[in-house]
Design a protein around this motif. Structure first.
Motif, PDB file in Angstrom:
ATOM      1  N   TYR A 177       0.828  -1.205   0.000  1.00 52.09           N
ATOM      2  CA  TYR A 177       0.000   0.000   0.000  1.00 52.09           C
ATOM      3  C   TYR A 177       0.865   1.259   0.000  1.00 52.09           C
ATOM      4  CZ  TYR A 177      -3.326   3.533   1.605  1.00 52.09           C
ATOM      5  OH  TYR A 177      -4.088   4.669   1.726  1.00 52.09           O
ATOM      6  N   ASP A 178       1.922   1.253   0.830  1.00 46.94           N
ATOM      7  CA  ASP A 178       2.815   2.413   0.896  1.00 46.94           C
ATOM      8  C   ASP A 178       3.560   2.629  -0.417  1.00 46.94           C
ATOM      9  OD1 ASP A 178       2.042   2.849   3.495  1.00 46.94           O
ATOM     10  OD2 ASP A 178       3.826   1.934   4.400  1.00 46.94           O
ATOM     11  N   LEU A 179       3.770   1.569  -1.187  1.00 46.90           N
ATOM     12  CA  LEU A 179       4.427   1.683  -2.489  1.00 46.90           C
ATOM     13  C   LEU A 179       3.471   2.154  -3.578  1.00 46.90           C
ATOM     14  CD1 LEU A 179       6.627  -1.564  -2.470  1.00 46.90           C
ATOM     15  CD2 LEU A 179       7.476   0.800  -2.521  1.00 46.90           C
ATOM     16  N   GLY A 180       2.197   2.266  -3.236  1.00 45.17           N
ATOM     17  CA  GLY A 180       1.223   2.754  -4.189  1.00 45.17           C
ATOM     18  C   GLY A 180       0.405   1.690  -4.876  1.00 45.17           C
ATOM     19  N   ASP A 181       0.597   0.420  -4.503  1.00 48.91           N
ATOM     20  CA  ASP A 181      -0.196  -0.637  -5.123  1.00 48.91           C
ATOM     21  C   ASP A 181      -1.630  -0.584  -4.615  1.00 48.91           C
ATOM     22  OD1 ASP A 181       1.793  -1.553  -6.730  1.00 48.91           O
ATOM     23  OD2 ASP A 181       2.345  -3.261  -5.486  1.00 48.91           O
ATOM     24  N   GLN A 182      -2.543  -0.961  -5.504  1.00 48.08           N
ATOM     25  CA  GLN A 182      -3.967  -0.900  -5.187  1.00 48.08           C
ATOM     26  C   GLN A 182      -4.584  -2.264  -4.940  1.00 48.08           C
ATOM     27  OE1 GLN A 182      -4.080   1.255  -9.069  1.00 48.08           O
ATOM     28  NE2 GLN A 182      -5.715   2.393  -8.095  1.00 48.08           N
ATOM     29  N   ALA A 183      -3.825  -3.323  -5.220  1.00 47.43           N
ATOM     30  CA  ALA A 183      -4.358  -4.676  -5.065  1.00 47.43           C
ATOM     31  C   ALA A 183      -3.225  -5.643  -4.791  1.00 47.43           C
ATOM     32  CB  ALA A 183      -5.116  -5.101  -6.329  1.00 47.43           C
ATOM     33  N   VAL A 184      -3.589  -6.820  -4.311  1.00 48.07           N
ATOM     34  CA  VAL A 184      -2.614  -7.887  -4.121  1.00 48.07           C
ATOM     35  C   VAL A 184      -3.279  -9.224  -4.418  1.00 48.07           C
ATOM     36  CG1 VAL A 184      -3.118  -8.095  -1.647  1.00 48.07           C
ATOM     37  CG2 VAL A 184      -0.927  -8.943  -2.539  1.00 48.07           C
ATOM     38  N   ALA A 185      -2.599 -10.062  -5.173  1.00 48.45           N
ATOM     39  CA  ALA A 185      -3.042 -11.428  -5.417  1.00 48.45           C
ATOM     40  C   ALA A 185      -2.140 -12.348  -4.622  1.00 48.45           C
ATOM     41  CB  ALA A 185      -2.962 -11.758  -6.904  1.00 48.45           C
ATOM     42  N   MET A 186      -2.730 -13.247  -3.848  1.00 47.09           N
ATOM     43  CA  MET A 186      -1.902 -14.082  -2.984  1.00 47.09           C
ATOM     44  C   MET A 186      -2.354 -15.528  -2.989  1.00 47.09           C
ATOM     45  SD  MET A 186      -3.171 -13.018   0.844  1.00 47.09           S
ATOM     46  CE  MET A 186      -2.372 -14.450   1.579  1.00 47.09           C
ATOM     47  N   GLU A 187      -1.373 -16.406  -2.921  1.00 47.32           N
ATOM     48  CA  GLU A 187      -1.659 -17.822  -2.753  1.00 47.32           C
ATOM     49  C   GLU A 187      -2.124 -18.058  -1.314  1.00 47.32           C
ATOM     50  OE1 GLU A 187       1.397 -20.537  -4.273  1.00 47.32           O
ATOM     51  OE2 GLU A 187       2.413 -18.779  -5.100  1.00 47.32           O
TER      52      GLU A 187
END
Length: 495
Positions: A177-187
């Motif tokens: 989030y701090d890096l500016g990403d808006q989503a995460v896909a995780m196993e």
């Protein structure tokens, strides 16, 4: 950060002893990593009980302890009155909720996509990360191949091979989030679900790829394994489900929220169906049937099963609000994960393929696709994984016997087992283990080198199994290992 433990929301705190307020700088479940003003979670693992290391953590600076053993808490609270002790019913559950709050609920600030299934989790997570980023929703990923932001790999010392422990997970969410990403896909592995590593997370999308027997050394029965995987869908707002699978068909009937289904069967009842698959040197084209429309699609991936994985990423994108024309246009630039049908050209026109298929079903599917490629001989390396189910090992041999010109049997992550015992277990699955084209090696390095040595012009050398995180786990220690480095070194030395 100053924390009043009386004001933190828990579902299972039985008592609090010692100061209610502490200044907290760090969270840990490993006493060796405890530092000044840290919170230590005394979790019970498969091999160690964290309660045995509470005093060690305190000596290193821990000022708050979560524990389940009342006698231990009573004794240590008297000995260390400056320390806060929280007696709880479930330390793992407390760790999940406390970590979420400590990092200010970062999972609620980004879109979360959880991927579960026996095969395909790594690939699907990578496809979702790539596709969402191409669509304009910058996305990271968490799983077997490491931690990635939308633009780069992030160095992390992972706590587990696939799904990190809860306190690491929420720290990663915050960093993304701090890096500016808006989503995460995780196993999300079955073991992670059982161990409450994702407790308290409401996933925006949950994906089911497929199911076949796996991790029975942990779950003991296939039914337990399946039930653990179903937990992901109990904490998801939306779902993407493969209906070419028994568990998927059941989920369609039981999951009550918004969902997208997918299939490779032209006769299936599904929202997304891929037909007329055509392979070329740079990827696969197919017809995508969706809600009465047919779209021409090209993706730079190989294999029927990877087309199915692409469908799951398409379904995710639809659920997150993107339109089909935009999705189809973006698919032409889709990126695959490391070590999944990764092709390396040898200097004598050999083709080396890295694909860390590590179940009998995945191996069978992989070989089916590889055999469609032009080649002279097929050389396949398989492995017994010492940190996985021993009963799966002979099934890997049965899956490959009679399907390759040369077979190399080796070891992945021997753990605390002798490599020769693991190889013996794999070899027991062959009807004719003494056949001259079946070769034994006792380390993955030896296995890779033997495979390359056997290769010649126009051969395909397929290196399979579960080498992960750039290391081999040997007696609790991670030993650096890279198939790619070995391949480059071998051909450089041979030139």
């Amino acid at each position: 950060m100053i924390i009043n433990f009386n004001q933190i929301q828990y579902n299972n705190v039985r008592s609090l002893k010692g100061p209610a307020t502490q200044t907290v700088n760090q969270l840990t479940f490993n006493s060796n990593l405890a530092g000044s003003n840290s919170v230590f979670f005394a979790i019970k693992g498969e091999n160690h009980d964290g309660h045995m290391y509470i005093e060690d953590a305190i000596q290193k600076g821990a000022i708050a302890i979560f524990a389940e053993n009342e006698d231990v808490v009573q004794t240590l609270a008297h000995a260390y009155p400056f320390c806060t002790f929280l007696l709880v019913d479930d330390v793992r559950k407390s760790m999940a909720y406390f970590s979420k709050q400590y990092y200010d609920s970062p999972d609620e600030k980004i879109k979360t996509v959880g991927v579960t299934g026996t095969n395909g989790k790594t690939t699907v997570a990578a496809y979702v990360r790539s596709l969402l980023s191409l669509l304009g929703m910058s996305s990271g990923s968490i799983g077997t191949t490491g931690i990635w932001s939308s633009t780069k790999r992030i160095p992390y010392k992972k706590s587990t091979p696939t799904t990190p422990e809860a306190l690491d997970l929420h720290r990663i969410f915050k960093d993304l989030y701090d890096l500016g990403d808006q989503a995460v896909a995780m196993e999300v592995s079955s073991i992670a679900l059982d161990q409450k590593r994702v407790e308290g997370i409401e996933f925006d999308v949950a994906i089911h790829t497929n199911i076949s027997p796996e991790h029975l050394e942990y779950h003991h029965t296939f039914e337990n394994y399946r039930m653990c995987k179903e937990k992901l869908f109990q904490q998801a707002k939306n779902a993407v489900i493969n209906v070419d699978d028994e568990m998927g068909r059941k989920l369609v009937n039981t999951y009550k929220h918004r969902k997208v289904t997918y299939s490779l069967d032209a006769n299936a009842e599904a929202d997304l169906i891929a037909t007329n698959l055509q392979y070329a040197g740079n990827g696969t084209s197919f017809k995508l049937h969706s809600h009465g429309e047919i779209h021409d699609v090209f993706v730079p991936v190989f294999g029927d099963y990877n087309v199915a994985n692409v469908l799951s990423a398409i379904g995710t994108s639809l659920l997150l609000g993107y339109t089909m024309p935009f999705i189809i246009k973006s698919l032409t630039k889709l990126e695959s994960p490391e070590g999944r049908f990764q092709v390396i050209d040898g200097p004598s026109r050999e083709t080396i393929i890295l694909d860390y298929a590590h179940t009998p079903v995945a191996l069978t599917r992989l070989v089916d696709e590889v055999k469609k490629m032009e080649h002279n001989r097929l050389i396949v390396m398989i492995a017994g994984i010492g940190i996985r189910d021993f009963e799966k090992m002979p099934k890997m041999a049965k899956a490959i016997e009679g399907r390759a010109d040369e077979i190399i049997v080796t070891v992945d992550h021997p753990g605390f087992h002798e490599p020769s015992i693991i190889v013996d277990k794999v070899m027991s699955g062959f009807a004719n283990p003494d056949a001259p084209h079946i070769h034994r090696t006792n380390t993955r390095r030896e296995g890779v080198l033997k495979s390359l040595h056997l290769g010649a012009e126009h051969d395909i050398i397929l290196l399979t199994s579960g080498c992960i995180n750039g290391a081999q786990i040997v007696k609790g220690t991670e030993i650096l290992h890279s198939d790619e480095d070995i391949i480059q070194m071998y051909y450089h030395l041979s030139s």
